[in-house]
Design a protein around this motif. Structure first.
Motif, PDB file in Angstrom:
ATOM      1  N   TRP A  28      -8.767 -32.882  51.827  1.00  9.94           N
ATOM      2  CA  TRP A  28      -7.612 -32.373  52.593  1.00  9.94           C
ATOM      3  C   TRP A  28      -6.535 -33.442  52.748  1.00  9.94           C
ATOM      4  N   ASN A  29      -6.912 -34.637  53.147  1.00 13.33           N
ATOM      5  CA  ASN A  29      -5.928 -35.704  53.375  1.00 13.33           C
ATOM      6  C   ASN A  29      -5.218 -36.108  52.090  1.00 13.33           C
ATOM      7  N   GLY A  30      -5.963 -36.223  51.023  1.00 16.36           N
ATOM      8  CA  GLY A  30      -5.353 -36.558  49.733  1.00 16.36           C
ATOM      9  C   GLY A  30      -4.393 -35.474  49.269  1.00 16.36           C
ATOM     10  N   THR A  31      -4.788 -34.222  49.469  1.00 20.12           N
ATOM     11  CA  THR A  31      -3.927 -33.100  49.096  1.00 20.12           C
ATOM     12  C   THR A  31      -2.643 -33.116  49.922  1.00 20.12           C
ATOM     13  N   MET A  32      -2.790 -33.328  51.233  1.00 19.95           N
ATOM     14  CA  MET A  32      -1.610 -33.370  52.104  1.00 19.95           C
ATOM     15  C   MET A  32      -0.675 -34.519  51.715  1.00 19.95           C
ATOM     16  N   THR A  33      -1.236 -35.664  51.421  1.00 19.85           N
ATOM     17  CA  THR A  33      -0.423 -36.817  51.022  1.00 19.85           C
ATOM     18  C   THR A  33       0.357 -36.513  49.750  1.00 19.85           C
ATOM     19  N   TRP A  34      -0.328 -35.934  48.766  1.00 20.83           N
ATOM     20  CA  TRP A  34       0.336 -35.607  47.508  1.00 20.83           C
ATOM     21  C   TRP A  34       1.429 -34.558  47.732  1.00 20.83           C
ATOM     22  N   LEU A  35       1.116 -33.532  48.517  1.00 18.94           N
ATOM     23  CA  LEU A  35       2.095 -32.477  48.775  1.00 18.94           C
ATOM     24  C   LEU A  35       3.303 -32.984  49.551  1.00 18.94           C
ATOM     25  N   GLN A  36       3.088 -33.921  50.465  1.00 19.49           N
ATOM     26  CA  GLN A  36       4.213 -34.488  51.214  1.00 19.49           C
ATOM     27  C   GLN A  36       5.196 -35.191  50.286  1.00 19.49           C
ATOM     28  N   SER A  37       4.688 -35.876  49.294  1.00 18.73           N
ATOM     29  CA  SER A  37       5.601 -36.511  48.334  1.00 18.73           C
ATOM     30  C   SER A  37       6.197 -35.474  47.376  1.00 18.73           C
ATOM     31  N   LEU A  48       4.443 -27.774  55.809  1.00 19.11           N
ATOM     32  CA  LEU A  48       3.455 -28.045  54.774  1.00 19.11           C
ATOM     33  C   LEU A  48       2.037 -27.641  55.165  1.00 19.11           C
ATOM     34  N   LYS A  49       1.629 -27.956  56.377  1.00 23.04           N
ATOM     35  CA  LYS A  49       0.253 -27.656  56.784  1.00 23.04           C
ATOM     36  C   LYS A  49      -0.002 -26.153  56.780  1.00 23.04           C
ATOM     37  N   ILE A  50       0.916 -25.369  57.346  1.00 26.67           N
ATOM     38  CA  ILE A  50       0.728 -23.913  57.371  1.00 26.67           C
ATOM     39  C   ILE A  50       0.801 -23.331  55.958  1.00 26.67           C
ATOM     40  N   CYS A  51       1.679 -23.876  55.126  1.00 28.30           N
ATOM     41  CA  CYS A  51       1.762 -23.408  53.733  1.00 28.30           C
ATOM     42  C   CYS A  51       0.463 -23.698  52.983  1.00 28.30           C
ATOM     43  N   LEU A  52      -0.088 -24.881  53.205  1.00 27.62           N
ATOM     44  CA  LEU A  52      -1.343 -25.241  52.533  1.00 27.62           C
ATOM     45  C   LEU A  52      -2.481 -24.344  53.002  1.00 27.62           C
ATOM     46  N   ILE A  53      -2.536 -24.068  54.292  1.00 27.58           N
ATOM     47  CA  ILE A  53      -3.569 -23.177  54.814  1.00 27.58           C
ATOM     48  C   ILE A  53      -3.420 -21.781  54.217  1.00 27.58           C
ATOM     49  N   LEU A  54      -2.193 -21.286  54.132  1.00 27.86           N
ATOM     50  CA  LEU A  54      -1.946 -19.969  53.531  1.00 27.86           C
ATOM     51  C   LEU A  54      -2.390 -19.921  52.077  1.00 27.86           C
TER      52      LEU A  54
END
Length: 126
Positions: A28-37, A48-54
């Motif tokens: 999860w953390n790695g995915t969030m980090t990559w998506l943030q960039s 981003l968090k709600i989009c990733l959960i969706l």
């Protein structure tokens, strides 16, 4: 077996979505980090968090429908579940494509179209 081609496409989609959701859950953390960039210069970064959960929920539902559709097609000549799997696959891929276009990742968007084509063919066949 008359359902060999639809079963193979469902298997492709099941692997795609279930493994993708597994990766998101286990890193999860790695995915969030990559998506943030990836979405740094877009409006999506705030959500981003709600989009990733969706997306994660869509991928899991789609993957489960794909596996269920495979089982039903192996046992019966037709499957409503397999059709739902094909439609959900298309919707999930369109959501991912939309994200790639927002991020201006045209190569990523093009790659998703490669998965979208067999998913649309599957909707047509079923």
């Amino acid at each position: 077996m008359t359902n060999a081609a639809p079963i193979l496409i469902l298997l492709l989609l099941a692997i795609t979505f279930l493994y993708s959701s597994f990766e998101k859950l286990t890193d999860w953390n790695g995915t969030m980090t990559w998506l943030q960039s990836h979405f740094a210069n877009t409006f999506v970064v705030k959500y981003l968090k709600i989009c990733l959960i969706l997306v994660l929920v869509m991928e899991i539902i789609t993957g489960v429908f794909c596996v269920s559709g495979i089982i039903e097609l192996a046992l019966k000549p037709t499957s409503k579940i397999a059709w739902y799997a094909a439609v959900f696959s298309c919707l999930t891929l369109l959501a991912l494509l939309f994200g790639q276009r927002i991020a201006k990742d045209y190569d990523g968007a093009r790659t998703l179209v490669i998965y979208f084509i067999p998913a649309v063919v599957l909707v047509y066949w079923l």
